[in-house]
Scaffold this motif. Structure first.
Motif, short mmCIF file in Angstrom:
data_model
loop_
_atom_site.label_atom_id
_atom_site.label_comp_id
_atom_site.label_asym_id
_atom_site.label_seq_id
_atom_site.Cartn_x
_atom_site.Cartn_y
_atom_site.Cartn_z
N MET A 23 9.87 7.14 6.14
CA MET A 23 8.24 7.34 6.74
C MET A 23 7.39 6.45 5.59
N ALA A 24 7.81 7.09 3.87
CA ALA A 24 7.40 5.73 3.23
C ALA A 24 7.23 4.51 2.68
N VAL A 25 9.49 4.41 3.07
CA VAL A 25 9.61 3.31 2.60
C VAL A 25 9.33 2.22 3.55
N ALA A 26 9.23 2.22 4.98
CA ALA A 26 9.06 1.68 5.98
C ALA A 26 7.39 0.57 5.93
N PHE A 27 6.06 1.67 5.12
CA PHE A 27 5.06 1.25 4.49
C PHE A 27 5.48 0.31 3.20
N ILE A 28 6.24 1.39 2.32
CA ILE A 28 5.99 0.30 0.92
C ILE A 28 6.86 -0.80 1.16
N ASP A 29 8.08 -1.43 2.25
CA ASP A 29 8.34 -3.17 2.96
C ASP A 29 6.61 -3.72 3.11
N ASP A 30 6.49 -3.35 3.57
CA ASP A 30 4.83 -4.70 4.01
C ASP A 30 4.15 -4.04 2.77
N LEU A 31 4.43 -3.61 1.69
CA LEU A 31 3.87 -3.63 0.45
C LEU A 31 3.82 -4.78 -0.17
N TRP A 32 5.91 -4.68 -0.33
CA TRP A 32 6.03 -5.86 -0.91
C TRP A 32 6.30 -6.73 -0.57
N CYS A 33 5.98 -7.03 0.59
CA CYS A 33 6.12 -8.62 1.23
C CYS A 33 4.59 -9.05 1.45
N ARG A 34 4.01 -8.40 1.10
CA ARG A 34 2.04 -8.66 1.26
C ARG A 34 2.14 -8.60 2.39
N ASN A 35 2.48 -7.60 3.49
CA ASN A 35 1.91 -8.42 5.27
C ASN A 35 1.09 -7.07 5.56
N LEU A 36 0.91 -6.73 4.68
CA LEU A 36 -0.58 -4.86 5.12
C LEU A 36 -1.85 -5.45 5.47
N ILE A 37 -2.50 -6.33 4.43
CA ILE A 37 -3.52 -6.70 5.07
C ILE A 37 -3.48 -7.52 6.68
N ASN A 38 -2.24 -8.01 6.93
CA ASN A 38 -2.49 -9.47 7.67
C ASN A 38 -1.92 -8.30 8.95
N LEU A 39 -1.21 -6.79 8.86
CA LEU A 39 -1.22 -6.18 9.67
C LEU A 39 -2.36 -5.58 10.40
N PHE A 40 -3.43 -5.10 9.14
CA PHE A 40 -4.74 -4.24 10.01
C PHE A 40 -5.64 -5.53 9.98
N SER A 41 -5.27 -6.68 9.81
CA SER A 41 -6.40 -7.70 10.58
C SER A 41 -6.19 -7.95 12.00
N THR A 42 -5.68 -7.60 12.10
CA THR A 42 -5.15 -7.47 13.81
C THR A 42 -5.86 -6.14 14.45
N PRO A 43 -6.09 -5.91 15.87
CA PRO A 43 -6.23 -5.15 16.23
C PRO A 43 -5.56 -3.74 16.05
N LEU A 44 -4.17 -3.97 15.99
CA LEU A 44 -3.55 -2.56 15.85
C LEU A 44 -4.22 -1.32 14.52
N MET A 45 -4.12 -0.26 15.28
CA MET A 45 -4.88 0.76 14.94
C MET A 45 -3.89 1.47 14.03
N LEU A 46 -4.55 2.11 13.32
CA LEU A 46 -3.58 2.79 12.16
C LEU A 46 -2.42 3.75 13.12
N SER A 47 -3.05 4.46 13.78
CA SER A 47 -2.58 5.55 14.49
C SER A 47 -0.84 4.70 15.13
N GLU A 48 -1.39 4.01 15.95
CA GLU A 48 -0.46 2.67 16.25
C GLU A 48 0.47 2.77 15.74
N TYR A 49 0.28 2.08 14.09
CA TYR A 49 1.35 1.70 12.88
C TYR A 49 2.24 2.77 12.65
N MET A 50 1.29 3.77 12.54
CA MET A 50 2.62 5.28 11.47
C MET A 50 2.70 5.49 13.16
N THR A 51 3.04 6.34 14.44
CA THR A 51 3.52 6.01 15.89
C THR A 51 4.87 5.39 16.11
N GLY A 52 4.73 3.62 15.58
CA GLY A 52 5.80 3.12 15.67
C GLY A 52 6.75 3.41 14.16
#
Length: 262
Positions: free
Chosen positions: A76-105
């Motif tokens: 659960m935690a590493v999946a999110f940390i992966d997006d930090l390591w590859c600097r992908n977090l801002i790309n994800l949340f600049s889209t219509p992706l909701m936090l609930s959708e991200y966590m559900t996935g």
């Protein structure tokens, strides 16, 4: 919540897992290694020690459930940390992706990984030590559900900490579960702890799940008491983790920390 966006998050992690050897090791290698290690250790303890053969079943059952809990919380935690390591977090949340959708996935991906690891570990336990978890599974399912809910609560809380403090606290993803081991009573009963520590252990849903598992393997049947105590504690911890995550995420977003994550 849109299903296609949840599916996109799942696909992103599935594709990454197929080509990342680290994810294969986390999903298969460590669960299998834990079963092999505890299996041999159990055999050693039973030789000339006067212990019952059911002791091996209890050790292997505990190892399987512990591996499931640890893997789910860590992934659960590493999946999110992966997006930090590859600097992908801002790309994800600049889209219509909701936090609930991200966590559900992420939760769905973690369930898939845990299922694969649990299947591999159970197959090794059956092939090497004739421990077949399937006959016990119907009575284990309620305890497994409690373990998964608690690991989800812990994973959500750690993810919230990483949202706020970035990779400075990423070690919690791998180490926090270890802090809970002494009072989780994975391989020994709660009664073996000092009196003052037993009170803390009974506040852990994990302790109730493992006590219930040992009771089932000892032939005493399913314990509604341990299940409902675990479920009640989970309701408290899961609610607290959701509130904590929502509060800390909003705090991080209001301070603009999402674009400064490292």
């Amino acid at each position: 919540m849109k299903l296609h966006r949840v599916n996109a998050v799942i696909a992103r992690h599935v594709y990454e897992s197929r080509r990342n050897f680290d994810r294969v090791v986390d999903t298969l290698w460590w669960p299998v290694l834990d079963i092999v290690m505890w299996g041999f250790f159990s055999i050693y303890l039973t030789h000339g020690k006067g212990l019952q053969p059911s002791f091996i079943s209890m050790m292997l059952g505990a190892a399987i459930l512990w591996t499931m809990f640890y893997s789910f919380q860590r992934d659960m935690a590493v999946a999110f940390i992966d997006d930090l390591w590859c600097r992908n977090l801002i790309n994800l949340f600049s889209t219509p992706l909701m936090l609930s959708e991200y966590m559900t996935g992420i939760i769905v991906v973690c369930i898939l990984k845990v299922t694969i690891g649990l299947t591999a570990a159970s197959a090794i336990a059956w092939a090497a030590w004739s421990f077949n978890v399937l006959p016990w599974l119907p009575k284990f399912v309620p305890y497994i559900a409690n373990l998964l809910i608690f690991s989800l609560a812990v994973g959500i809380a750690i993810t919230g900490m990483v949202f706020r403090y970035s990779t400075k606290v990423q070690a919690l993803a791998w180490g926090f579960a270890g802090l809970l081991m002494p009072v989780s009573c994975i391989f020994y009963p709660v009664s073996s702890l000092p009196n003052w520590l037993q009170d803390i252990a009974w506040m852990m849903p994990m302790a109730h799940s493992f006590e219930g598992m040992r009771q089932v393997l000892a032939g005493k049947g399913f314990s509604p008491l341990h299940f409902w105590w675990g479920a009640g504690l989970n309701a408290v911890y899961f609610t607290a983790s959701i509130l904590f995550f929502g509060w800390i995420f909003e705090k991080a977003r209001s301070r603009g920390l999402l674009v400064k994550q490292e």
